[in-house]
Design a protein around this motif. Sequence first.
Motif, mmCIF file in Angstrom:
data_model
loop_
_atom_site.group_PDB
_atom_site.id
_atom_site.type_symbol
_atom_site.label_atom_id
_atom_site.label_comp_id
_atom_site.label_asym_id
_atom_site.label_seq_id
_atom_site.Cartn_x
_atom_site.Cartn_y
_atom_site.Cartn_z
ATOM 1 N N SER A 3 0.849 -1.189 0.000
ATOM 2 C CA SER A 3 0.000 0.000 0.000
ATOM 3 C C SER A 3 0.887 1.242 0.000
ATOM 4 N N ARG A 4 0.514 2.226 -0.778
ATOM 5 C CA ARG A 4 1.260 3.481 -0.817
ATOM 6 C C ARG A 4 0.305 4.622 -0.534
ATOM 7 N N SER A 5 0.793 5.600 0.157
ATOM 8 C CA SER A 5 -0.009 6.791 0.413
ATOM 9 C C SER A 5 0.912 7.999 0.496
ATOM 10 N N SER A 6 0.301 9.159 0.475
ATOM 11 C CA SER A 6 1.066 10.401 0.532
ATOM 12 C C SER A 6 0.735 11.145 1.811
ATOM 13 N N LEU A 7 1.688 11.943 2.255
ATOM 14 C CA LEU A 7 1.503 12.765 3.435
ATOM 15 C C LEU A 7 2.148 14.111 3.160
ATOM 16 N N ILE A 8 1.421 15.177 3.457
ATOM 17 C CA ILE A 8 1.977 16.520 3.327
ATOM 18 C C ILE A 8 2.016 17.133 4.715
ATOM 19 N N VAL A 9 3.183 17.611 5.098
ATOM 20 C CA VAL A 9 3.358 18.293 6.376
ATOM 21 C C VAL A 9 3.797 19.711 6.053
ATOM 22 N N THR A 10 3.081 20.690 6.595
ATOM 23 C CA THR A 10 3.477 22.084 6.372
ATOM 24 C C THR A 10 3.817 22.719 7.710
ATOM 25 N N THR A 11 4.787 23.602 7.679
ATOM 26 C CA THR A 11 5.202 24.320 8.882
ATOM 27 C C THR A 11 5.931 25.586 8.479
ATOM 28 N N ASN A 12 5.897 26.550 9.353
ATOM 29 C CA ASN A 12 6.686 27.758 9.092
ATOM 30 C C ASN A 12 7.979 27.749 9.904
ATOM 31 N N LEU A 13 8.272 26.615 10.545
ATOM 32 C CA LEU A 13 9.501 26.487 11.327
ATOM 33 C C LEU A 13 10.553 25.688 10.575
ATOM 34 N N PRO A 14 11.796 26.148 10.595
ATOM 35 C CA PRO A 14 12.870 25.319 10.035
ATOM 36 C C PRO A 14 13.097 24.118 10.942
ATOM 37 N N PHE A 15 13.675 23.058 10.397
ATOM 38 C CA PHE A 15 13.893 21.832 11.163
ATOM 39 C C PHE A 15 14.617 22.090 12.483
#
Length: 64
Positions: A3-15
């Motif tokens: 099974s494959r899926s996608s995930l989008i994570v958004t943030t305004n912080l650098p790692f």
Amino acid sequence: MTSRSSLIVTTNLPFENWTEVLGSERLTGAALDRLTHRCQIIETTGESYRLKDAQRRRRKRTKE
């Protein structure tokens, strides 16, 4: 079956600032290790659309 899926994570912080949010260098390292394995990182610059919209709405309300 695979099974494959996608995930989008958004943030305004650098790692490097994620430790401030997650509270632990070890937890942050583990989370970033898993999130960034086989991924594409897209960095954008410029003003936030949400901030720009909020400022526009605020100006509109003060004119009324």
